[in-house]
Design a protein around this motif. Structure first.
Motif, PDB file in Angstrom:
ATOM      1  N   ALA A 158       0.824  -1.216   0.000  1.00  0.00           N
ATOM      2  CA  ALA A 158       0.000   0.000   0.000  1.00  0.00           C
ATOM      3  C   ALA A 158       0.850   1.254   0.000  1.00  0.00           C
ATOM      4  O   ALA A 158       0.324   2.359  -0.132  1.00  0.00           O
ATOM      5  CB  ALA A 158      -0.927  -0.001   1.218  1.00  0.00           C
ATOM      6  N   SER A 159       2.160   1.111   0.140  1.00  0.00           N
ATOM      7  CA  SER A 159       3.022   2.277   0.286  1.00  0.00           C
ATOM      8  C   SER A 159       4.035   2.355  -0.847  1.00  0.00           C
ATOM      9  O   SER A 159       4.145   1.465  -1.679  1.00  0.00           O
ATOM     10  CB  SER A 159       3.757   2.223   1.628  1.00  0.00           C
ATOM     11  OG  SER A 159       4.725   1.180   1.607  1.00  0.00           O
ATOM     12  N   GLU A 160       4.770   3.441  -0.857  1.00  0.00           N
ATOM     13  CA  GLU A 160       5.859   3.646  -1.827  1.00  0.00           C
ATOM     14  C   GLU A 160       7.158   3.953  -1.086  1.00  0.00           C
ATOM     15  O   GLU A 160       7.999   4.698  -1.569  1.00  0.00           O
ATOM     16  CB  GLU A 160       5.507   4.799  -2.775  1.00  0.00           C
ATOM     17  CG  GLU A 160       4.350   4.512  -3.705  1.00  0.00           C
ATOM     18  CD  GLU A 160       4.733   3.618  -4.869  1.00  0.00           C
ATOM     19  OE1 GLU A 160       5.933   3.315  -5.007  1.00  0.00           O
ATOM     20  OE2 GLU A 160       3.842   3.218  -5.626  1.00  0.00           O
ATOM     21  N   LEU A 161       7.333   3.376   0.078  1.00  0.00           N
ATOM     22  CA  LEU A 161       8.507   3.672   0.884  1.00  0.00           C
ATOM     23  C   LEU A 161       9.758   3.047   0.273  1.00  0.00           C
ATOM     24  O   LEU A 161       9.692   1.996  -0.375  1.00  0.00           O
ATOM     25  CB  LEU A 161       8.304   3.137   2.307  1.00  0.00           C
ATOM     26  CG  LEU A 161       7.147   3.765   3.093  1.00  0.00           C
ATOM     27  CD1 LEU A 161       6.990   3.093   4.439  1.00  0.00           C
ATOM     28  CD2 LEU A 161       7.370   5.265   3.260  1.00  0.00           C
ATOM     29  N   ARG A 162      10.890   3.674   0.490  1.00  0.00           N
ATOM     30  CA  ARG A 162      12.140   3.157  -0.043  1.00  0.00           C
ATOM     31  C   ARG A 162      12.441   1.779   0.554  1.00  0.00           C
ATOM     32  O   ARG A 162      12.216   1.531   1.737  1.00  0.00           O
ATOM     33  CB  ARG A 162      13.289   4.106   0.289  1.00  0.00           C
ATOM     34  CG  ARG A 162      13.211   5.431  -0.449  1.00  0.00           C
ATOM     35  CD  ARG A 162      14.258   6.410   0.052  1.00  0.00           C
ATOM     36  NE  ARG A 162      14.187   7.676  -0.662  1.00  0.00           N
ATOM     37  CZ  ARG A 162      14.844   8.765  -0.289  1.00  0.00           C
ATOM     38  NH1 ARG A 162      15.607   8.726   0.791  1.00  0.00           N
ATOM     39  NH2 ARG A 162      14.734   9.872  -0.997  1.00  0.00           N
ATOM     40  N   GLY A 163      12.999   0.929  -0.296  1.00  0.00           N
ATOM     41  CA  GLY A 163      13.324  -0.421   0.148  1.00  0.00           C
ATOM     42  C   GLY A 163      12.152  -1.369   0.103  1.00  0.00           C
ATOM     43  O   GLY A 163      12.292  -2.552   0.423  1.00  0.00           O
ATOM     44  N   GLY A 164      10.990  -0.866  -0.308  1.00  0.00           N
ATOM     45  CA  GLY A 164       9.787  -1.695  -0.304  1.00  0.00           C
ATOM     46  C   GLY A 164       9.862  -2.886  -1.234  1.00  0.00           C
ATOM     47  O   GLY A 164       9.344  -3.961  -0.923  1.00  0.00           O
ATOM     48  N   ASP A 165      10.518  -2.722  -2.390  1.00  0.00           N
ATOM     49  CA  ASP A 165      10.564  -3.823  -3.349  1.00  0.00           C
ATOM     50  C   ASP A 165      11.326  -5.019  -2.783  1.00  0.00           C
ATOM     51  O   ASP A 165      10.957  -6.171  -3.011  1.00  0.00           O
ATOM     52  CB  ASP A 165      11.218  -3.362  -4.651  1.00  0.00           C
ATOM     53  CG  ASP A 165      10.344  -2.358  -5.401  1.00  0.00           C
ATOM     54  OD1 ASP A 165       9.160  -2.238  -5.035  1.00  0.00           O
ATOM     55  OD2 ASP A 165      10.845  -1.702  -6.331  1.00  0.00           O
ATOM     56  N   THR A 166      12.403  -4.741  -2.048  1.00  0.00           N
ATOM     57  CA  THR A 166      13.141  -5.832  -1.414  1.00  0.00           C
ATOM     58  C   THR A 166      12.301  -6.488  -0.329  1.00  0.00           C
ATOM     59  O   THR A 166      12.273  -7.728  -0.206  1.00  0.00           O
ATOM     60  CB  THR A 166      14.451  -5.301  -0.804  1.00  0.00           C
ATOM     61  OG1 THR A 166      15.271  -4.784  -1.852  1.00  0.00           O
ATOM     62  CG2 THR A 166      15.197  -6.398  -0.070  1.00  0.00           C
ATOM     63  N   LEU A 167      11.607  -5.671   0.456  1.00  0.00           N
ATOM     64  CA  LEU A 167      10.774  -6.224   1.511  1.00  0.00           C
ATOM     65  C   LEU A 167       9.615  -7.033   0.957  1.00  0.00           C
ATOM     66  O   LEU A 167       9.232  -8.063   1.528  1.00  0.00           O
ATOM     67  CB  LEU A 167      10.240  -5.096   2.395  1.00  0.00           C
ATOM     68  CG  LEU A 167      11.254  -4.484   3.357  1.00  0.00           C
ATOM     69  CD1 LEU A 167      10.668  -3.249   4.027  1.00  0.00           C
ATOM     70  CD2 LEU A 167      11.679  -5.500   4.399  1.00  0.00           C
ATOM     71  N   VAL A 168       9.033  -6.595  -0.165  1.00  0.00           N
ATOM     72  CA  VAL A 168       7.931  -7.339  -0.771  1.00  0.00           C
ATOM     73  C   VAL A 168       8.372  -8.760  -1.117  1.00  0.00           C
ATOM     74  O   VAL A 168       7.677  -9.735  -0.835  1.00  0.00           O
ATOM     75  CB  VAL A 168       7.393  -6.609  -2.018  1.00  0.00           C
ATOM     76  CG1 VAL A 168       6.510  -7.538  -2.851  1.00  0.00           C
ATOM     77  CG2 VAL A 168       6.594  -5.380  -1.598  1.00  0.00           C
ATOM     78  N   THR A 169       9.546  -8.893  -1.726  1.00  0.00           N
ATOM     79  CA  THR A 169      10.043 -10.217  -2.083  1.00  0.00           C
ATOM     80  C   THR A 169      10.182 -11.108  -0.859  1.00  0.00           C
ATOM     81  O   THR A 169       9.743 -12.262  -0.848  1.00  0.00           O
ATOM     82  CB  THR A 169      11.417 -10.106  -2.780  1.00  0.00           C
ATOM     83  OG1 THR A 169      11.304  -9.237  -3.899  1.00  0.00           O
ATOM     84  CG2 THR A 169      11.897 -11.459  -3.249  1.00  0.00           C
ATOM     85  N   ALA A 170      10.809 -10.565   0.193  1.00  0.00           N
ATOM     86  CA  ALA A 170      11.016 -11.354   1.411  1.00  0.00           C
ATOM     87  C   ALA A 170       9.686 -11.713   2.071  1.00  0.00           C
ATOM     88  O   ALA A 170       9.497 -12.842   2.554  1.00  0.00           O
ATOM     89  CB  ALA A 170      11.902 -10.579   2.385  1.00  0.00           C
ATOM     90  N   LEU A 171       8.744 -10.766   2.082  1.00  0.00           N
ATOM     91  CA  LEU A 171       7.468 -11.027   2.727  1.00  0.00           C
ATOM     92  C   LEU A 171       6.616 -12.017   1.938  1.00  0.00           C
ATOM     93  O   LEU A 171       5.879 -12.818   2.521  1.00  0.00           O
ATOM     94  CB  LEU A 171       6.710  -9.712   2.929  1.00  0.00           C
ATOM     95  CG  LEU A 171       7.310  -8.790   3.996  1.00  0.00           C
ATOM     96  CD1 LEU A 171       6.667  -7.419   3.943  1.00  0.00           C
ATOM     97  CD2 LEU A 171       7.143  -9.408   5.392  1.00  0.00           C
TER      98      LEU A 171
END
Length: 321
Positions: A157-170
């Motif tokens: 739901a956000s555009e915070l920095r580092g989100g793409d890496t976190l999405v993969t891990a989550l």
């Protein structure tokens, strides 16, 4: 790496697809089949209904998950009375794409994930699962799954920095927690038959862990039976019954699956690949690989796309309307 992590890591290719859909009713989405896809859908807000082509229906409340292990076609809607919308075809789903959407006034929020699995290489674990699996929300029993879903929802739901890496891990965390919920601890009762049930059998699971920990070791039925704490004949019978293959047939199949991943992901010489998966000579490895995959390993390497998830960054795309 443990056997379940090993299987999913090796069979998955490229980056997964992730999307957060914020919708106001009425709405209805048709999902076209994707044979090499492993789909996961989570309802975050509202109540949805899923319907299969065979007429089976699932009512999904907040926190409920629908797994689609074989990419079977289905419908997801706010109500079965809502006319179906245009189909969401496989061409509209790109591995490595994340679709972000947020609308505080939306009546429904869904998270959709899809993993690309290695084509024509279905592992017995995946094959043993039904086309659709409904996992009801149970935060009290599975708080780690509920927490992972909540964190994934926040990132999508956000555009915070580092989100793409976190999405993969989550995404990986959600998938593993779901598989744990379905398969249970290694010594627990499993909901399914076949290879999945093998992880609930202490002796067979021990042998599988041994194979995956040391695939290049010159295992025999006797040595695997010893690791499992069973006689040779009792072990062979139980392993074949649960896994669906004799022990050495599974060992060979897994070695060649690993070899295919190494050929696609690395520049290691064929002789080195052969040694890493337990073959004493490049010739013996090439013959076994061609027999199993229908093509020599060198040709397979030229044709295979790279499977390294880190090679493909997520692409940001607008949510379709």
């Amino acid at each position: 790496m443990d056997v379940l992590s090993d299987v999913m890591t090796v069979l998955r290719t490229g980056r997964p697809f992730a999307a957060r859909f914020a919708k106001a009713g009425p709405w209805s989405d048709r999902r076209i089949g994707r044979p090499d896809g492993f789909g996961v859908q989570v309802v975050v807000r509202g109540t949805a209904v899923a319907a299969t082509e065979a007429g089976e229906t699932f009512t999904l409340g907040p926190g409920d998950v629908l797994l689609v292990p074989h990419g079977a076609p289905h419908l997801v809607a706010d109500s079965l009375d809502t006319p179906p919308g245009p189909p969401c075809t496989p061409d509209h789903v790109f591995p490595g794409t994340v679709l972000r959407s947020d609308d505080p006034d939306a009546t429904h929020v869904l998270l959709c994930m899809a993993y690309e699995l290695a084509p024509n290489r279905t592992h017995p674990l995946i094959a043993s699962l039904p086309d659709f699996i409904h996992v009801p929300a149970n935060p009290a029993e599975r708080p780690e799954l509920a927490n992972a879903i909540a964190m994934l929802d926040t990132e999508l739901a956000s555009e915070l920095r580092g989100g793409d890496t976190l999405v993969t891990a989550l995404l990986d965390a959600v998938l593993m927690y779901l598989l744990r919920a379905l398969l249970g601890p290694r010594t627990a009762e499993c909901r399914f038959a076949g290879w999945a049930a093998a992880l609930g059998d202490r002796s067979v699971a021990t042998a599988l862990e041994a194979i995956h920990a040391e695939p290049a070791r010159q295992w025999t039925v006797a040595s695997l039976g010893e690791a499992a704490g069973l006689s040779r004949s009792a072990f062979s019978r139980r392993f074949t019954e649960l896994v669906g293959q004799p022990p050495l047939a599974y060992l060979t199949s897994w070695r060649l699956t690993l070899a295919a991943r190494l050929l696609a992901d690395t520049d290691a010489p064929l002789a080195a690949v052969a040694r890493r998966v337990g073959y004493a000579s490049e010739f013996a490895f090439a013959a076994a690989f061609k027999r199993d995959f229908g093509t020599p390993p060198g040709q397979f390497r030229k044709q295979a796309p790279a499977c390294d998830p880190a090679a493909e960054p997520f692409r940001r795309e607008p949510v379709p309307v």
